[in-house]
Design an enzyme around this catalytic site. Structure first.
Site, PDB file in Angstrom:
ATOM      1  N   LEU A  92       0.827  -1.206   0.000  1.00 45.10           N
ATOM      2  CA  LEU A  92       0.000   0.000   0.000  1.00 45.10           C
ATOM      3  C   LEU A  92       0.860   1.255   0.000  1.00 45.10           C
ATOM      4  O   LEU A  92       1.935   1.301   0.614  1.00 45.10           O
ATOM      5  CB  LEU A  92      -0.909   0.000   1.237  1.00 45.10           C
ATOM      6  CG  LEU A  92      -2.067  -0.994   1.181  1.00 45.10           C
ATOM      7  CD1 LEU A  92      -2.690  -1.150   2.573  1.00 45.10           C
ATOM      8  CD2 LEU A  92      -3.128  -0.554   0.172  1.00 45.10           C
ATOM      9  N   ASN A 106      -5.057  -5.610   9.563  1.00 48.15           N
ATOM     10  CA  ASN A 106      -4.628  -6.698   8.674  1.00 48.15           C
ATOM     11  C   ASN A 106      -4.623  -7.988   9.480  1.00 48.15           C
ATOM     12  O   ASN A 106      -4.449  -7.960  10.702  1.00 48.15           O
ATOM     13  CB  ASN A 106      -3.226  -6.409   8.153  1.00 48.15           C
ATOM     14  CG  ASN A 106      -2.708  -7.507   7.233  1.00 48.15           C
ATOM     15  OD1 ASN A 106      -3.420  -7.973   6.349  1.00 48.15           O
ATOM     16  ND2 ASN A 106      -1.478  -7.942   7.455  1.00 48.15           N
ATOM     17  N   HIS A 108      -2.608 -11.713   9.550  1.00 47.93           N
ATOM     18  CA  HIS A 108      -1.409 -12.379   9.016  1.00 47.93           C
ATOM     19  C   HIS A 108      -1.297 -13.756   9.665  1.00 47.93           C
ATOM     20  O   HIS A 108      -1.476 -13.885  10.885  1.00 47.93           O
ATOM     21  CB  HIS A 108      -0.173 -11.532   9.341  1.00 47.93           C
ATOM     22  CG  HIS A 108       1.090 -12.112   8.793  1.00 47.93           C
ATOM     23  ND1 HIS A 108       1.436 -12.021   7.452  1.00 47.93           N
ATOM     24  CD2 HIS A 108       2.083 -12.821   9.385  1.00 47.93           C
ATOM     25  CE1 HIS A 108       2.592 -12.647   7.263  1.00 47.93           C
ATOM     26  NE2 HIS A 108       3.004 -13.142   8.419  1.00 47.93           N
ATOM     27  N   VAL A 143       5.648  -3.569   6.195  1.00 50.42           N
ATOM     28  CA  VAL A 143       4.740  -4.713   6.021  1.00 50.42           C
ATOM     29  C   VAL A 143       4.685  -5.574   7.287  1.00 50.42           C
ATOM     30  O   VAL A 143       5.713  -5.888   7.885  1.00 50.42           O
ATOM     31  CB  VAL A 143       5.217  -5.575   4.831  1.00 50.42           C
ATOM     32  CG1 VAL A 143       4.436  -6.879   4.745  1.00 50.42           C
ATOM     33  CG2 VAL A 143       5.054  -4.801   3.537  1.00 50.42           C
ATOM     34  N   ASP A 144       3.479  -5.948   7.690  1.00 51.43           N
ATOM     35  CA  ASP A 144       3.239  -6.854   8.812  1.00 51.43           C
ATOM     36  C   ASP A 144       3.795  -6.333  10.142  1.00 51.43           C
ATOM     37  O   ASP A 144       4.219  -7.105  11.007  1.00 51.43           O
ATOM     38  CB  ASP A 144       3.768  -8.267   8.506  1.00 51.43           C
ATOM     39  CG  ASP A 144       3.062  -8.892   7.302  1.00 51.43           C
ATOM     40  OD1 ASP A 144       1.887  -8.571   7.091  1.00 51.43           O
ATOM     41  OD2 ASP A 144       3.685  -9.671   6.574  1.00 51.43           O
ATOM     42  N   ALA A 172      -8.333 -20.777  12.626  1.00 56.21           N
ATOM     43  CA  ALA A 172      -8.206 -19.819  13.742  1.00 56.21           C
ATOM     44  C   ALA A 172      -8.419 -18.389  13.246  1.00 56.21           C
ATOM     45  O   ALA A 172      -9.031 -17.563  13.936  1.00 56.21           O
ATOM     46  CB  ALA A 172      -6.835 -19.966  14.403  1.00 56.21           C
ATOM     47  N   GLU A 173      -7.927 -18.089  12.044  1.00 58.68           N
ATOM     48  CA  GLU A 173      -8.117 -16.744  11.480  1.00 58.68           C
ATOM     49  C   GLU A 173      -9.594 -16.383  11.403  1.00 58.68           C
ATOM     50  O   GLU A 173      -9.998 -15.252  11.678  1.00 58.68           O
ATOM     51  CB  GLU A 173      -7.519 -16.662  10.069  1.00 58.68           C
ATOM     52  CG  GLU A 173      -6.011 -16.750  10.018  1.00 58.68           C
ATOM     53  CD  GLU A 173      -5.477 -16.596   8.600  1.00 58.68           C
ATOM     54  OE1 GLU A 173      -5.898 -15.669   7.897  1.00 58.68           O
ATOM     55  OE2 GLU A 173      -4.639 -17.424   8.188  1.00 58.68           O
TER      56      GLU A 173
HETATM   57  C1  GRF Z   1      -4.847 -15.536   4.954  1.00 55.73           C
HETATM   58  O1  GRF Z   1      -4.043 -16.580   5.445  1.00 55.73           O
HETATM   59  C2  GRF Z   1      -4.440 -14.221   5.530  1.00 55.73           C
HETATM   60  O2  GRF Z   1      -3.982 -14.306   6.843  1.00 55.73           O
HETATM   61  C3  GRF Z   1      -3.309 -13.818   4.629  1.00 55.73           C
HETATM   62  O3  GRF Z   1      -3.707 -14.224   3.339  1.00 55.73           O
HETATM   63  C4  GRF Z   1      -4.622 -15.312   3.460  1.00 55.73           C
HETATM   64  C5  GRF Z   1      -5.863 -14.886   2.760  1.00 55.73           C
HETATM   65  O4  GRF Z   1      -6.826 -15.902   2.716  1.00 55.73           O
HETATM   66  N1  GRF Z   1      -3.049 -12.407   4.755  1.00 55.73           N
HETATM   67  P1  GRF Z   1      -8.318 -15.525   2.325  1.00 55.73           P
HETATM   68  O5  GRF Z   1      -8.263 -14.775   0.995  1.00 55.73           O
HETATM   69  O6  GRF Z   1      -8.901 -14.680   3.411  1.00 55.73           O
HETATM   70  O7  GRF Z   1      -9.012 -16.847   2.167  1.00 55.73           O
END
Ligand code: GRF
Length: 224
Positions: A92, A106, A108, A143-144, A172-173
């Site tokens: 970005l 974000n 990650h 980044v990150d 988990a995300e």
């Molecule tokens: C996820 O693992 C996220 O953490 C990373 O990219 C991946 C995206 O997956 N930044 P999705 O497009 O949300 O399925």
């Protein structure tokens, strides 16, 4: 009460976008996705936005400043209050990051600050860590990086390859991102430098062991 207006930026599959859409399906959830922007027209996540009846846009600009200007215009027209990067794979423009300072998150797939950048699951396996996970953080220019809002931990198992570990982290995300957005929407995040305090937050006192405590005890009793 009005719900927080969230704009999501995606580049691909959009499973985290889906998790946010699913959370927002509950009228009691304090945020809603009002617009989705992809920098790629072949992003599968666009179909998820369409299926949910959410406005979606492809912004395929030639360079970072042009993308920033176009994305910013879409977000402001939709009166977005929080930007959620959800698998957004483009760097970005620093001006865009500053414009959305403390209003852009974000997710990650690693326990930052470990394993930033590309292939974090591969990096975790190469490092031999016993736990990995995912992080939701406010976005800064590097980044990150940026104040960490929430993290989830998953074990790394002996038989893991990159795909298996990625799938465990992804599950988990899908729980963590809706939680982080909810905390923001509830006005519970207090940013102090690099640390984010959560008003009314409660940390679990459960300590995870890998190998697990039970296994450790079994091995100890066999030795004894
Ligand atoms: C996820 O693992 C996220 O953490 C990373 O990219 C991946 C995206 O997956 N930044 P999705 O497009 O949300 O399925």
């Amino acid at each position: 009460m009005a719900r927080l207006r969230v704009g999501a930026l995606i580049s691909g599959r959009g499973s985290n976008l889906q998790a946010l859409l699913d959370a927002a399906n509950d009228p009691a959830y304090p945020a809603e996705i009002v617009t989705v922007i992809s920098n790629r027209e072949d992003a599968a996540g666009l179909a998820r936005a369409a299926a949910a009846g959410i406005a979606h846009h492809v912004v395929a600009a030639p360079d970072r400043p042009a993308f920033a200007a176009a994305a910013d215009a879409v977000l402001r027209a939709a009166r977005v209050e929080l930007v959620a990067l959800a698998g957004f794979m483009r760097l970005l423009d620093p001006g865009f990051v500053d414009a959305w300072h403390d209003r852009m998150m974000n997710i990650h797939p690693s326990l930052l600050p470990s394993f930033p950048g590309l292939h974090p699951q591969r990096q975790a396996l190469a490092a031999g860590v016993k736990f990995s996970g995912c992080t939701v953080h406010f976005v800064r220019v590097a980044v990150d990086t940026g104040p960490i809002i929430a993290q989830a931990v998953v074990p790394v198992e002996d038989g893991d390859d990159e795909d298996r570990l990625a799938a465990r982290i992804l599950a988990a995300e899908h729980r963590l991102y809706p939680l982080a957005v909810r905390l923001y929407a509830e006005g519970r995040l207090r940013i102090h430098g690099n640390r984010v305090a959560i008003a009314g937050g409660m940390a679990s006192d459960i300590v995870a062991l890998n190998p697990s405590e039970v296994l450790t005890e079994i091995l100890a009793s066999r030795r004894g």
